[in-house]
Design an enzyme around this catalytic site. Structure first.
Site, PDB file in Angstrom:
ATOM      1  N   CYS A   1       0.923  -1.201  -0.110  1.00  0.00           N
ATOM      2  CA  CYS A   1       0.128  -0.150  -0.083  1.00  0.00           C
ATOM      3  C   CYS A   1       0.982   0.971   0.174  1.00  0.00           C
ATOM      4  O   CYS A   1       1.345   1.415  -0.966  1.00  0.00           O
ATOM      5  CB  CYS A   1      -1.038   0.416   0.458  1.00  0.00           C
TER       6      CYS A   1
ATOM      7  N   CYS B   1       2.410   2.059   3.317  1.00  0.00           N
ATOM      8  CA  CYS B   1       2.824   2.611   4.704  1.00  0.00           C
ATOM      9  C   CYS B   1       4.455   3.367   4.498  1.00  0.00           C
ATOM     10  O   CYS B   1       5.286   3.529   4.221  1.00  0.00           O
ATOM     11  CB  CYS B   1       2.909   1.172   5.558  1.00  0.00           C
TER      12      CYS B   1
END
Lengths: 216, 208
Positions: free
Chosen positions: B115, B117
């Site tokens: 993603c 992070c």
């Protein structure tokens, strides 16, 4: 889930283009989207793992060609429906047509304390870690249809345990509303040459939960 | 600026300047406000917080302190979460911090392939490139080529250590302190530290 989000090692996307003096948000809608997701996360009743899982369910072609905050928009629309906070019809019409669920929205004064509160994903469990620093492990070959945090490029690979972080909330379970099921979390080091078959002496680390690993 | 939609030359009144996605977000906000789920003033505060209060200057202060205070550097190595919290930087997406010290032998570089992070309390929200497919896909398979996109060429004998942020542990790179900064104040040193250097896609150097 083997979605488009799991892109480590994919090719063909071209160079990384960094913007000079980049603003935090590129348009007002991005800022509003960021804030909506954060604010709804406080009251919606879902977890960060469920939030990530929702953003990953986008059709792969759409995921790749849309921006980060569009992923969030799709994720939020999905979560609102799943948790009974809004219907698809309401989202399309932008008008409330069914009763709202009773929630207390976060007020402006509560934002700073909320975003700066020290949190933790570590949970005490009544078990001892299977592995210790220096142990060799092999990542499992697995292809779950649900959310997981073992990237495809690191499946079936041999690595070395670098550190144990205690037991942390397991995304595979928590993302599906099946409870936190905390498991030991390790930082695992892989040789890039093992993973990719090239000659570089570089290394890759990932943080992986015990159920992703087996002794070797 | 990709994905911002397009501008229309013609004008059909208020709203016509908004892209389809901007209209969708606006519609969603009005629905969520109408249903009593969100307070628009709280949304304003959230935006202001990450536009003006929580950003990479926080991380730069951590780095400068690590450069000037050996006891703090040692604490960062042992328990980065506590050491960083002692400077007041805590909260979302910084719950479990690890500091990665660059040395003449090793260069650290952080990515989140799955993603995006990123350690918000010390670096704020991530730049677009960090969230983009080119960075996420390539950082793990050809980090040295990615570094070249940033104008960074490392000697062959320097090991590149890539950290894929696959859990809730967040990484902050502590770059090497540039030569010629002996005796500098923490404040003056912090001004040298760039966001990219704390992700590992840049080095810290003295202004030319």
């Amino acid at each position: 889930m083997n979605g488009a989000h799991d892109c480590g090692g994919m090719m063909g996307f071209g160079p990384v283009r960094a913007e000079v003096n980049e603003p935090v948000f590129h348009a007002p809608w991005e800022a509003r989207m960021f804030a909506l997701m954060s604010a709804m996360g406080d009251v919606g009743g879902w977890t960060l793992d469920e939030d990530r899982a929702a953003c990953e369910t986008m059709e792969p072609g759409h995921y790749i060609t849309s921006s980060y905050y569009e992923h969030w928009l799709n994720g939020l629309e999905l979560l609102l429906q799943k948790h009974g906070l809004a219907t698809a019809e309401e989202i399309v019409s932008a008008r409330a047509s069914v009763p709202a669920r009773a929630v207390t929205p976060t007020v402006a004064e509560a934002i700073w304390p909320a975003v700066t509160a020290p949190g933790s994903y570590e949970r005490p469990i009544d078990a001892a870690p299977m592995f210790k620093a220096g142990d060799r492990v092999r990542t499992r070959q697995m292809n779950p249809v649900h959310h997981t945090r073992l990237p495809r490029y690191l499946r079936g690979q041999v690595g070395e345990i670098v550190a144990c972080h205690g037991a942390h909330v397991l995304p595979d379970s928590n993302s599906r509303g099946l409870g936190e099921d905390p498991r030991f979390l390790y930082t695992v080091r892989f040789k890039a040459s093992d993973v990719w078959g090239h000659a570089a002496r570089d290394v890759i680390h990932a943080d992986l939960w015990e159920p992703y690993l087996e002794a070797c | 600026m990709p994905h911002d939609g397009h501008h229309h030359d013609h004008d059909h009144g208020e709203g016509s300047e908004l892209s389809p996605i901007a209209l969708r977000v606006k519609a969603l906000e009005s629905l969520l406000v109408e249903k009593g789920y969100v307070d628009p003033k709280a949304l304003d505060v959230l935006i202001d917080t990450y536009e003006t209060k929580i950003g990479p200057r926080n991380g730069a202060r951590v780095v400068a302190k690590a450069w000037t205070d050996p006891a703090f550097a040692d604490w960062l190595k042992r328990d980065a979460t506590a050491a960083i919290a002692s400077l007041g930087y805590t909260g979302r997406q910084g719950e479990h911090m690890v500091a990665l010290f660059n040395t003449p032998e090793t260069h650290n570089m952080v990515v989140c392939t799955l993603c995006s992070c990123y350690p918000w309390p010390v670096l704020g929200l991530p730049p677009v490139w960090y969230k983009s497919m080119p960075y996420r896909s390539r950082a793990v398979i050809e980090p040295r080529e990615v570094l070249k996109d940033f104008g960074v060429t490392l000697p062959d004998d320097r090991e590149v250590r890539v950290w894929d942020s696959t859990a809730e542990v967040r990484y902050l790179v502590i770059p090497e302190r540039p030569a010629g900064t002996g005796g500098w104040s923490e404040e003056k040193l912090a001004a040298l530290v760039t966001r990219n250097a704390m992700i590992g896609t840049g080095l810290v150097s003295l202004p030319a």
